[in-house]
Design a protein around this motif. Structure first.
Motif, PDB file in Angstrom:
ATOM      1  N   PRO A  91       1.927   0.608   4.413  1.00 47.48           N
ATOM      2  CA  PRO A  91       2.438  -0.538   5.156  1.00 47.48           C
ATOM      3  C   PRO A  91       3.561  -1.269   4.422  1.00 47.48           C
ATOM      4  O   PRO A  91       3.770  -1.068   3.227  1.00 47.48           O
ATOM      5  N   LEU A  92       4.255  -2.130   5.162  1.00 55.17           N
ATOM      6  CA  LEU A  92       5.452  -2.788   4.641  1.00 55.17           C
ATOM      7  C   LEU A  92       5.181  -3.628   3.401  1.00 55.17           C
ATOM      8  O   LEU A  92       6.042  -3.751   2.528  1.00 55.17           O
ATOM      9  N   LEU A 116      14.159  -1.908   2.652  1.00 55.43           N
ATOM     10  CA  LEU A 116      13.052  -2.579   3.335  1.00 55.43           C
ATOM     11  C   LEU A 116      12.997  -2.179   4.821  1.00 55.43           C
ATOM     12  O   LEU A 116      11.928  -1.874   5.363  1.00 55.43           O
ATOM     13  N   SER A 120      10.121  -0.006   6.747  1.00 55.13           N
ATOM     14  CA  SER A 120       9.354  -0.580   7.853  1.00 55.13           C
ATOM     15  C   SER A 120       9.310   0.354   9.051  1.00 55.13           C
ATOM     16  O   SER A 120       8.305   0.435   9.736  1.00 55.13           O
ATOM     17  N   THR A 121      10.367   1.099   9.307  1.00 58.30           N
ATOM     18  CA  THR A 121      10.380   1.789  10.593  1.00 58.30           C
ATOM     19  C   THR A 121      10.952   3.205  10.585  1.00 58.30           C
ATOM     20  O   THR A 121      10.882   3.896  11.588  1.00 58.30           O
TER      21      THR A 121
ATOM     22  N   LEU B 123      -1.047  -5.740  12.763  1.00 57.40           N
ATOM     23  CA  LEU B 123      -0.681  -4.924  11.620  1.00 57.40           C
ATOM     24  C   LEU B 123      -1.696  -3.790  11.588  1.00 57.40           C
ATOM     25  O   LEU B 123      -2.733  -3.896  10.964  1.00 57.40           O
ATOM     26  N   SER B 151       8.107  -1.220  18.019  1.00 61.00           N
ATOM     27  CA  SER B 151       9.175  -1.735  17.173  1.00 61.00           C
ATOM     28  C   SER B 151       8.780  -3.041  16.482  1.00 61.00           C
ATOM     29  O   SER B 151       8.968  -3.194  15.273  1.00 61.00           O
ATOM     30  N   MET B 154       6.158  -2.559  13.743  1.00 58.95           N
ATOM     31  CA  MET B 154       6.615  -2.033  12.461  1.00 58.95           C
ATOM     32  C   MET B 154       7.554  -2.973  11.721  1.00 58.95           C
ATOM     33  O   MET B 154       7.545  -3.030  10.496  1.00 58.95           O
ATOM     34  N   MET B 155       8.390  -3.713  12.462  1.00 57.13           N
ATOM     35  CA  MET B 155       9.433  -4.481  11.787  1.00 57.13           C
ATOM     36  C   MET B 155       9.110  -5.952  11.587  1.00 57.13           C
ATOM     37  O   MET B 155       9.578  -6.564  10.633  1.00 57.13           O
ATOM     38  N   THR B 160       2.227 -11.031   7.271  1.00 57.94           N
ATOM     39  CA  THR B 160       2.702 -10.818   5.905  1.00 57.94           C
ATOM     40  C   THR B 160       3.789 -11.817   5.526  1.00 57.94           C
ATOM     41  O   THR B 160       4.359 -11.739   4.444  1.00 57.94           O
ATOM     42  N   PHE B 168      10.801 -13.090  -1.402  1.00 57.93           N
ATOM     43  CA  PHE B 168      12.217 -13.155  -1.017  1.00 57.93           C
ATOM     44  C   PHE B 168      12.729 -14.568  -0.783  1.00 57.93           C
ATOM     45  O   PHE B 168      13.924 -14.770  -0.650  1.00 57.93           O
ATOM     46  N   ARG B 176      15.013 -12.143   8.373  1.00 58.34           N
ATOM     47  CA  ARG B 176      14.666 -10.737   8.588  1.00 58.34           C
ATOM     48  C   ARG B 176      13.704 -10.586   9.772  1.00 58.34           C
ATOM     49  O   ARG B 176      13.924  -9.767  10.656  1.00 58.34           O
TER      50      ARG B 176
END
Lengths: 184, 197
Positions: A91-92, A116, A120-121, B123, B151, B154-155, B160, B168, B176
């Motif tokens: 996972p991310l 990153l 992620s994808t 997740l 999408s 995953m992104m 998190t 960051f 992001r």
């Protein structure tokens, strides 16, 4: 006491979980079961990742990282960042500590963002799953659009962040701790 | 009739896949293949081998590396523990069956919004998400909705977010995730146009 205070949010969640267990035992058991499985998943990923990063820190010279993905690595650095992210598994959240290690070793911020995004994808194992489950048209289209989008978004974020904000990553607030900060 | 039992992923998603002509739980099918366990085993073996090699090459350096690894892990553990707790709660109260209902429910804009919100806060690993998405497609859900769910899943990481902010900084985490959310609609519309024809 200060140590425990850092875990206050986690402790609040555990208290919530216990309340659920007390008032809705069946749901509570499911809840603890799921949490246990997430813990197992994290234990399967994080210790080796952090071990690798520790080794990387002492063995790989800053110059090497900079040459491959640093400020002047250009298109090759971007391509390498995509490959690195896409080759990953997990996972991310597994990518965050790696991103921080990259930053400490002088990687370009843009490349870290691309890495990153790729993680992620664009991960290859996930692409294969997607390919078989949802069909080639679906998977290939999504993959292609994502490659463009990830680079585009990385550029945009890179432009929108000030140098000071970028410096947060790798400054030691999350990773190496105080010792790391005074050293540099 | 085959009934969905609690599978290896601990969910009762009700999604049936077929392996060798026999019905099997979607998550079980992928877990039975041992993909995730294999990844973990390989990762641990590689880490052990690398540490051993490092130890033989330079003992003092390896000790230093281990100290750094431990310090970084302990330093970020509070944030990871929060993610752990949040994901546990999410998996319990947003079961695959429920996710399925939200994504499959509406067409049009409300349906798209539902798919994107569910994708952002969930997740779940790909071996649960893809079969789930596949069964929805088979039951006639729009590819646009499915692409949007996959999408954002995953992104965009709402759970998190605390972890990402710690690493960051707040601005990157907001930028992001925000951009990824908007971009997911672009992906979904394109995938929908290509697959839907």
């Amino acid at each position: 006491m200060r140590g425990l205070l850092r875990y206050r949010l986690f402790l609040a969640i555990v208290a919530f979980d216990l309340l659920v267990l007390a008032f809705r035992p069946a749901t509570g058991i499911t809840l603890f079961g799921h949490s246990w499985r997430v813990l197992a998943q994290m234990l399967g990923l994080l210790p080796p990742v952090f071990l690798f990063l520790g080794l990387l820190d002492v063995w790989v010279p800053r110059e090497t990282v900079m040459r491959f993905v640093g400020e002047r690595s250009g298109v090759l650095g971007m391509a390498l960042s995509i490959v690195l992210g896409a080759a990953a598994a997990g996972p991310l959240y597994g990518a965050f500590p790696i991103a921080e290690a990259m930053a400490r070793k002088g990687a370009r911020y843009l490349n870290i963002l691309i890495f990153l995004g790729a993680w992620s994808t664009l991960k290859v194992p996930m692409f294969l799953f997607e390919f078989s489950a949802l069909g080639p048209r679906f998977a290939v289209t999504r993959w292609a659009v994502n490659v463009v989008g990830i680079i585009g978004m990385a550029y945009l974020i890179d432009r929108l962040m000030s140098p000071a904000e970028k410096a947060i990553l790798g400054s030691g607030t999350a990773g190496g701790g105080r010792a790391e900060r005074t050293r540099s | 009739m085959w009934a969905c039992g609690p599978c290896a992923a601990g969910v009762r998603c009700g999604i049936v896949l077929y392996m060798d002509g026999k019905p099997i739980c979607a998550a079980d099918r992928y877990i039975l293949r041992g993909d995730t366990r294999l990844t973990t085993a390989i990762l641990y073996l590689l880490a052990a081998a690398a540490t051993a090699a490092s130890y033989f090459a330079d003992r003092a350096r390896t000790v230093q590396a281990l100290r750094k690894a431990k310090a970084s892990l302990l330093n970020i553990l509070p944030e990871f523990s929060v993610v752990l707790g949040l994901v546990g709660i999410m998996l319990t109260f947003l079961s695959p069956a429920l996710i399925q209902r939200y994504i499959g429910a509406g067409s049009g804009v409300p349906g798209l919004l539902a798919a994107s919100v569910v994708g952002s806060i969930t997740l779940i690993p790909g071996f649960v998400a893809f079969p789930l998405a596949a069964s929805l497609l088979a039951r006639g859900a729009g590819p646009t909705h499915i692409a949007l769910f996959v999408s954002t899943l995953m992104m965009v990481g709402v759970l998190t977010f605390p972890l990402e902010r710690r690493y960051f900084g707040r601005r990157e985490a907001i930028l992001r995730n925000g951009l990824a959310y908007v971009f997911s609609f672009v992906v979904a519309l394109i995938v929908g146009a290509v697959v839907g024809r």
